[in-house]
Design a protein around this motif. Sequence first.
Motif, PDB file in Angstrom:
ATOM      1  N   ALA A   1       0.817  -1.221   0.000  1.00 61.65           N
ATOM      2  CA  ALA A   1       0.000   0.000   0.000  1.00 61.65           C
ATOM      3  C   ALA A   1       0.849   1.269   0.000  1.00 61.65           C
ATOM      4  O   ALA A   1       0.401   2.315  -0.475  1.00 61.65           O
ATOM      5  N   VAL A   2       2.091   1.206   0.516  1.00 58.61           N
ATOM      6  CA  VAL A   2       2.923   2.413   0.628  1.00 58.61           C
ATOM      7  C   VAL A   2       3.226   3.027  -0.740  1.00 58.61           C
ATOM      8  O   VAL A   2       2.870   4.189  -0.992  1.00 58.61           O
ATOM      9  N   PRO A   3       3.897   2.315  -1.659  1.00 57.47           N
ATOM     10  CA  PRO A   3       4.191   2.946  -2.959  1.00 57.47           C
ATOM     11  C   PRO A   3       2.934   3.262  -3.761  1.00 57.47           C
ATOM     12  O   PRO A   3       2.908   4.240  -4.519  1.00 57.47           O
ATOM     13  N   VAL A   4       1.884   2.446  -3.584  1.00 57.07           N
ATOM     14  CA  VAL A   4       0.647   2.674  -4.338  1.00 57.07           C
ATOM     15  C   VAL A   4      -0.021   3.974  -3.888  1.00 57.07           C
ATOM     16  O   VAL A   4      -0.394   4.827  -4.709  1.00 57.07           O
ATOM     17  N   THR A   5      -0.192   4.155  -2.572  1.00 54.88           N
ATOM     18  CA  THR A   5      -0.858   5.356  -2.057  1.00 54.88           C
ATOM     19  C   THR A   5      -0.024   6.613  -2.311  1.00 54.88           C
ATOM     20  O   THR A   5      -0.572   7.672  -2.622  1.00 54.88           O
ATOM     21  N   ILE A   6       1.303   6.499  -2.180  1.00 52.53           N
ATOM     22  CA  ILE A   6       2.169   7.657  -2.431  1.00 52.53           C
ATOM     23  C   ILE A   6       2.067   8.089  -3.884  1.00 52.53           C
ATOM     24  O   ILE A   6       1.968   9.286  -4.190  1.00 52.53           O
ATOM     25  N   ARG A   7       2.072   7.114  -4.792  1.00 50.90           N
ATOM     26  CA  ARG A   7       1.979   7.455  -6.211  1.00 50.90           C
ATOM     27  C   ARG A   7       0.612   8.065  -6.544  1.00 50.90           C
ATOM     28  O   ARG A   7       0.523   9.033  -7.309  1.00 50.90           O
ATOM     29  N   LEU A   8      -0.467   7.524  -5.973  1.00 49.04           N
ATOM     30  CA  LEU A   8      -1.804   8.052  -6.245  1.00 49.04           C
ATOM     31  C   LEU A   8      -1.989   9.454  -5.664  1.00 49.04           C
ATOM     32  O   LEU A   8      -2.681  10.292  -6.244  1.00 49.04           O
ATOM     33  N   TRP A   9      -1.356   9.720  -4.513  1.00 48.34           N
ATOM     34  CA  TRP A   9      -1.526  11.013  -3.838  1.00 48.34           C
ATOM     35  C   TRP A   9      -0.568  12.076  -4.389  1.00 48.34           C
ATOM     36  O   TRP A   9      -0.786  13.278  -4.195  1.00 48.34           O
ATOM     37  N   LYS A  10       0.478  11.666  -5.087  1.00 51.50           N
ATOM     38  CA  LYS A  10       1.519  12.593  -5.536  1.00 51.50           C
ATOM     39  C   LYS A  10       0.974  13.777  -6.344  1.00 51.50           C
ATOM     40  O   LYS A  10       1.356  14.936  -6.067  1.00 51.50           O
ATOM     41  N   PRO A  11       0.093  13.600  -7.340  1.00 56.27           N
ATOM     42  CA  PRO A  11      -0.381  14.763  -8.106  1.00 56.27           C
ATOM     43  C   PRO A  11      -1.056  15.810  -7.225  1.00 56.27           C
ATOM     44  O   PRO A  11      -0.817  17.014  -7.393  1.00 56.27           O
ATOM     45  N   TYR A  12      -1.904  15.380  -6.289  1.00 59.32           N
ATOM     46  CA  TYR A  12      -2.578  16.316  -5.384  1.00 59.32           C
ATOM     47  C   TYR A  12      -1.569  16.974  -4.441  1.00 59.32           C
ATOM     48  O   TYR A  12      -1.661  18.166  -4.147  1.00 59.32           O
ATOM     49  N   PHE A  13      -0.617  16.170  -3.972  1.00 57.20           N
ATOM     50  CA  PHE A  13       0.408  16.669  -3.058  1.00 57.20           C
ATOM     51  C   PHE A  13       1.260  17.746  -3.727  1.00 57.20           C
ATOM     52  O   PHE A  13       1.470  18.831  -3.169  1.00 57.20           O
ATOM     53  N   VAL A  14       1.743  17.468  -4.927  1.00 56.92           N
ATOM     54  CA  VAL A  14       2.594  18.423  -5.650  1.00 56.92           C
ATOM     55  C   VAL A  14       1.817  19.707  -5.954  1.00 56.92           C
ATOM     56  O   VAL A  14       2.344  20.820  -5.793  1.00 56.92           O
ATOM     57  N   ARG A  15       0.557  19.562  -6.358  1.00 53.11           N
ATOM     58  CA  ARG A  15      -0.254  20.739  -6.671  1.00 53.11           C
ATOM     59  C   ARG A  15      -0.501  21.592  -5.427  1.00 53.11           C
ATOM     60  O   ARG A  15      -0.377  22.823  -5.466  1.00 53.11           O
ATOM     61  N   ALA A  16      -0.817  20.930  -4.300  1.00 52.21           N
ATOM     62  CA  ALA A  16      -1.100  21.662  -3.059  1.00 52.21           C
ATOM     63  C   ALA A  16       0.145  22.348  -2.517  1.00 52.21           C
ATOM     64  O   ALA A  16       0.103  23.503  -2.093  1.00 52.21           O
ATOM     65  N   VAL A  17       1.269  21.625  -2.510  1.00 54.15           N
ATOM     66  CA  VAL A  17       2.515  22.205  -2.005  1.00 54.15           C
ATOM     67  C   VAL A  17       2.982  23.333  -2.910  1.00 54.15           C
ATOM     68  O   VAL A  17       3.458  24.376  -2.435  1.00 54.15           O
ATOM     69  N   GLY A  18       2.828  23.157  -4.230  1.00 52.98           N
ATOM     70  CA  GLY A  18       3.200  24.213  -5.164  1.00 52.98           C
ATOM     71  C   GLY A  18       2.371  25.470  -4.956  1.00 52.98           C
ATOM     72  O   GLY A  18       2.895  26.586  -4.969  1.00 52.98           O
ATOM     73  N   ALA A  19       1.065  25.280  -4.755  1.00 54.44           N
ATOM     74  CA  ALA A  19       0.186  26.429  -4.509  1.00 54.44           C
ATOM     75  C   ALA A  19       0.561  27.136  -3.210  1.00 54.44           C
ATOM     76  O   ALA A  19       0.542  28.368  -3.125  1.00 54.44           O
ATOM     77  N   GLN A  20       0.913  26.324  -2.205  1.00 53.40           N
ATOM     78  CA  GLN A  20       1.308  26.891  -0.910  1.00 53.40           C
ATOM     79  C   GLN A  20       2.589  27.720  -1.051  1.00 53.40           C
ATOM     80  O   GLN A  20       2.711  28.815  -0.505  1.00 53.40           O
ATOM     81  N   GLU A  21       3.562  27.192  -1.802  1.00 53.31           N
ATOM     82  CA  GLU A  21       4.823  27.909  -1.993  1.00 53.31           C
ATOM     83  C   GLU A  21       4.619  29.178  -2.805  1.00 53.31           C
ATOM     84  O   GLU A  21       5.224  30.219  -2.522  1.00 53.31           O
ATOM     85  N   ASN A  22       3.736  29.109  -3.815  1.00 55.94           N
ATOM     86  CA  ASN A  22       3.456  30.300  -4.618  1.00 55.94           C
ATOM     87  C   ASN A  22       2.774  31.375  -3.788  1.00 55.94           C
ATOM     88  O   ASN A  22       3.072  32.566  -3.907  1.00 55.94           O
ATOM     89  N   ALA A  23       1.855  30.926  -2.911  1.00 55.39           N
ATOM     90  CA  ALA A  23       1.184  31.882  -2.025  1.00 55.39           C
ATOM     91  C   ALA A  23       2.183  32.542  -1.096  1.00 55.39           C
ATOM     92  O   ALA A  23       2.140  33.741  -0.845  1.00 55.39           O
ATOM     93  N   GLY A  24       3.107  31.731  -0.592  1.00 55.94           N
ATOM     94  CA  GLY A  24       4.153  32.271   0.285  1.00 55.94           C
ATOM     95  C   GLY A  24       5.034  33.250  -0.454  1.00 55.94           C
ATOM     96  O   GLY A  24       5.403  34.308   0.068  1.00 55.94           O
TER      97      GLY A  24
END
Length: 439
Positions: free
Chosen positions: A402-425
């Motif tokens: 489940a570890v690599p599967v969930t990380i890979r599935l969550w990665k697009p949302y994670f990258v988008r959210a973190v990117g938005a957070q950094e841009n806001a900062g």
Amino acid sequence: MESLEHLTIIWLGVLVAAFAARKTRLTPVLYYLAAGAVMVNLGFLPAEPDPFIRGFSEIGIILIMFALGFEENTSHFLTSVKRTWGIAFFGGLAPFLTAYAVADMFWGDAKVSLMVGLAMTATAVSLTMVSLKSEGLSRSKAATGIMTSAVLDDIASLALVAILVPIATGGASADIASIGLILGKVVLFFVIVVILAAWILPGDSAMLQRYVPFLRRFGFRRLLAFAEGEMAVLVLFLFAMAVGIVAHLEGFHPAVGAYMAGLIIKEEYFDSDSDEDVAKREAAYESTKRIVENVAFTWIGPVFFVELGTKILFDVDLFVSVIPQVLTMTGALFVAQIVSASLAARYTGGFSSAESLMIGFGMLGRAELCFVVLDIAYVQNNILTETAFYTLMLTAFMLNVAVPVTIRLWKPYFVRAVGAQENAGGNTGNTMAKSADTV
């Protein structure tokens, strides 16, 4: 000669398992266990290993635990403790209680439930970091949170192993005096480790120079630098074994001592009095670390997991019979681990929602320490029933997948959210800069 033949077969299985792990991006531990199980059921390996293989596998898990401690940056670990203690505490407590409750529901034996809870507590940090690295996320804040909290989780689990195993195995009763004695041994062991870390190994403390001056002259740095560093790996393994023996004398598993021995070794110990060249020190440290990891993770350590896999004798009726237990245990732990670690990361560590969920996914894995507990409880002491053992093995397998599967599935949302957070900062920073210019 038969022992050498078995070792050769095991190493062949390790090679095949490593190839399969690289192709599927899953932890090699899963394939080492599978290799042992397949080879014992095909008759290539015996169900009961001879003393040589058994001893070799014990050395393997000691070296693995030492290598895991050795690859940790002690200073980095200490600076991250304040932010991640809640993740480690709640992310470890919830799986322990969940696994204990599920085991008690199915088997109704307190000792079995205790070992099941203990086996399912520690996180497989190596599996998570490999998965994050393959996705290009190993340097993210979430990765740092996972690493530090997983190490804290493992240390707490090691302490629980030291305290609870003697009680579960019948080596100590559960009365106040016996528990107090075990706790006293735990405290004494960690005091010894602290003394080693604070005064003995550094070699330059005032107390050391005043009371034990010969250690300054023939201390740890000198040993690592002996023969131009050619004996450094031997010195480290000797140190790991020595601390492991001390742990064993205190009633713990030697792997507990080996892990702590690795954790307190620092890169600066590779300095010599006559050589202060930082580049040379780093080169010596990295070279030694590479050899330690190669020995532990490539050709000695894996023998432990292959040998443990030989305990899995295929029985269709047994596999079918444990399906309800496996599904229940896996589902309960999946939810408990993600929810507890994510909420702790969000509200005690101050991580964002996307980072918190990534931390929850990253802490699903179960590997080295889980199988150490299984070995102690099933192989060495016969606490776990065959049904409980198979349930835990299959549960660990499913959680690790489940570890690599969930990380890979969550990665697009994670990258988008973190990117938005950094841009806001960044935008906030630009606005503040403009205001400052105006003033």
